[in-house]
Design an enzyme around this catalytic site. Sequence first.
Site, PDB file in Angstrom:
ATOM      1  N   GLY A  47       0.811  -1.214   0.000  1.00 10.57           N
ATOM      2  CA  GLY A  47       0.000   0.000   0.000  1.00 10.57           C
ATOM      3  C   GLY A  47       0.848   1.268   0.000  1.00 10.57           C
ATOM      4  N   ARG A 332       8.747 -24.354   3.912  1.00 10.89           N
ATOM      5  CA  ARG A 332       8.000 -24.197   5.154  1.00 10.89           C
ATOM      6  C   ARG A 332       6.949 -25.276   5.366  1.00 10.89           C
ATOM      7  NH1 ARG A 332       7.483 -17.593   5.157  1.00 10.89           N
ATOM      8  NH2 ARG A 332       9.646 -17.308   5.744  1.00 10.89           N
ATOM      9  N   LEU A 443       7.958  -9.944   1.206  1.00 14.22           N
ATOM     10  CA  LEU A 443       8.416  -8.554   1.085  1.00 14.22           C
ATOM     11  C   LEU A 443       8.643  -8.226  -0.380  1.00 14.22           C
ATOM     12  CD1 LEU A 443      10.936  -8.448   4.080  1.00 14.22           C
ATOM     13  CD2 LEU A 443       8.542  -7.797   4.047  1.00 14.22           C
TER      14      LEU A 443
END
Lengths: 640, 258
Positions: A47, A332, A443
Amino acid sequence: MTITLNSKIPAGSINDKWNTYKEDAKLVAPGNKRKFKVIVVGSGLAGASAAATMAELGYQVDVFTFHDSPRRAHSIAAQGGINAAKNYQGDGDSVHRLFYDTIKGGDFRSREANVHRLAEVSVNIIDQMVSQGVPFAREYGGMLDNRSFGGAQVSRTFYARGQTGQQLLLGAYQQLARQIGLGNVRMFNRTELVDVVTIEDRCAGIVTRDLVNGEVVSHSAHAVVMATGGYGNVFYLSTNAMACNVTAAWRAHRNGATFANPCYTQIHPTCIPQSDPTQSKLTLMSESLRNDGRVWVPQNPDETRPAAQVPETERDYILERLYPSYGNLAPRDISSRAAKRSVDSGRGVGPLKNGVYLDFSDAINRLGKDVVEERYGNLFEMYERIAGENPYDMPMRIYPASHYTMGGLWVDYELMTNIPGLYAAGEANFSDHGANRLGASALMQGLADGYFVLPYTIGNYLAPMLNKPIPGTDHPAFKAAELAAQARYQGYVDIKGTRSPDYFHREVGRIIWDYCGMERTQQGLEKALSELPALYEEFQKDLRVTGDTESMNQTLEKAGRVDDFFQLGMLMCRDALEREESCGGHFRAEYQTDEGEATRDDEKFAHVAAWEWTGDPTKSIRHQEELNFEAIHLATRSYK
Amino acid sequence: MSNHLKNLKLKIWRQSGPTDKGHFEDHIMPEISDEASFLEMLDVLNEGLIGENKLPVVFDHDCREGICGTCSLMINGQAHGPERSTATCQLHMRKFKSGDEIVIEPWRASAFPIIKDLMVDRSAFDRIIESGGFISANTGGAPDANLIPIPKSVADAAMDSAQCIGCGACVAACPNGAANLFTAAKIAHLNLLPQGQAERFKRTEAMVETMDEYFGSCTNHGECEAACPKEISIDVIALMNKDYRKSKFKNRKEISRN
């Protein structure tokens, strides 16, 4: 609105698609950009970077966050790093390799074209962030340092100690702050989205609620960007911040935006295990720790000796044994399931036997305590503060927890939902991570979407709207949405039942964790789908919110969010039930190999499931977007 | 295994809004696990208050990992409580004893008006960053990230001050309500880096003067450093003062080089 899922993937070879798109996209002339208003909801990496860049370009931008400042967004808590195909280490990395690793890590359930673009712009992100003053870790010669993350055999992860998310978010926040200071962005803090308004099949704006005084207000715009994060808090206990919620995305969904792959949720393997029933959240320990930490459990379930006294021969280094080529850096989902099985088999460690060891003693012996402290000092301190044990002396105890959600609002190649003018960026969309996200890629995706994708694609939508009027906030659709929002919040206060929103959140979270968590079965999901509506009915009858709607009321905020979690939870279970295969984070116990690995069904399920709202979350309609793999071959994922 | 603390006496500041005078309210916490965090103890209190049909205590919090900077609280007169380099959300009840009296107040500073109970408005911090706490680098066109080598010691020093979480403990702990540590931490981060040189003196002048509009003056008490959950050193204030003094000469001639 009829649902059409047109992914709008540009023609051409995978290497050319993004360039072709940019060359063909319609442009808005510099002087005309100020005639367009864009709303950005959320001020995290996606954002803030989108808002700052669009404001630099000349658009009028309004940004909304429920936090007290845009700098608080949960991107700030990301620890380990950000991937980029810079190949600064000369270890064979390339755009193609990052692209392939991401597709494979996602278990072949993401859209090729989007992922390739992500890998392409990853290199620009690092350049951009360094020029903004992000203090990434450096080597003594002054060059940028890298480390390795799960699911990769190269070192492509850039980091700023254990606070990479903080430094990147503050970088994006500072760019946003600059635009606020220049008057190009209007910032609305402590303001929550409560509805999305569509008029004549276009997104016309949003309705917000001021959290300080309860005022409900409409905002119209040419386009709206949802950069509102993920829904991991549906599990109640997760590594998400307390306020993370699905409300903004869910309100968009209820207004016609399809919600894709809600069952793709990521359970992160290295979190501090729960220690107490009052616990409100779980804390992540960065995946980077698995560079030097070794995961093990005692072979004997009745082991009572302290970790250091358990001889090597009586330890089971589970990841090194099961996945020798990736070892402790297996992805993961795979690492999480290995930990779960060890604990389920009674070999868990710690007072509640609910964790596995992450042991640094070998690294300390090999590298010295100083080097380990340099790499992970702040993470070790954080662990000690929470668990009360010193990881230099005793191994950490870790266990998987809900961390990230790959599912989200369906978007096309331009990051536009199926509602024209409504975009979704960052964790809020579904497009890049398939069924499992690799570490240090969140990220990357947030910043790729915000800095390098949306600012290009949004112009393509806006250009034809030049000088055409858009509906104002006096349009009846806005007024109706305002009244509905006011009634909704007043409704929570008026129930006057006996249970707090937190009580219901814990209960709904328990059901979702038990039946739609790390391992799912048909029977369990059906059970969840029978328990959830009953609990939801109780919520609607027995909720208690004290206070009123006209002043700061955190219980009321929570009530609205829990309400939406209920509806999302039901859709998650539906999605998990219908996807009769195992892939990435979605592990159906019925579909596994003899060795317990996920078995995909590419024939039937190489598609995105995008759900259409019908008014009843148990009766949503499932649409499909087929995934076509042209650049790579579908393969069984192996990390052995 | 967890132990339980018994019979904690909580004295909590309640204030219905910015114009209300406010008062302390007493509560007894009969039992709480020592594994609970301080904020989880307040969660338990609030569940109890809702159970009694009362208004829960309003307080700011979010990540509960000590990084977002949302949580605050003066605990027994100390910003973020008794544990060094720890934000309130990471403070655990094992640091307290059964029977303790715990006084909980909001940040007290005129630049941080109280919104309700323990929640304050810290937007003056945003005004300081908006005035110059950035490097003007529009998106696109950035040179390769390794083009300018940055010595490790410089990158490390920049990172030390860039760790600030913007919680406001420095202001709350300061008898003057000064924001020098917050402002100087950002100035040091950006002014140390080669990328930050172009705007170094313009930035410093703008940020210091915006700070002075909202906050009190620094008189070197050093309370800010002691309260800082990220242990940012007050050395950064000396750097800021040095650059501010220089800026008064440099900026007039529009020369921003050293």
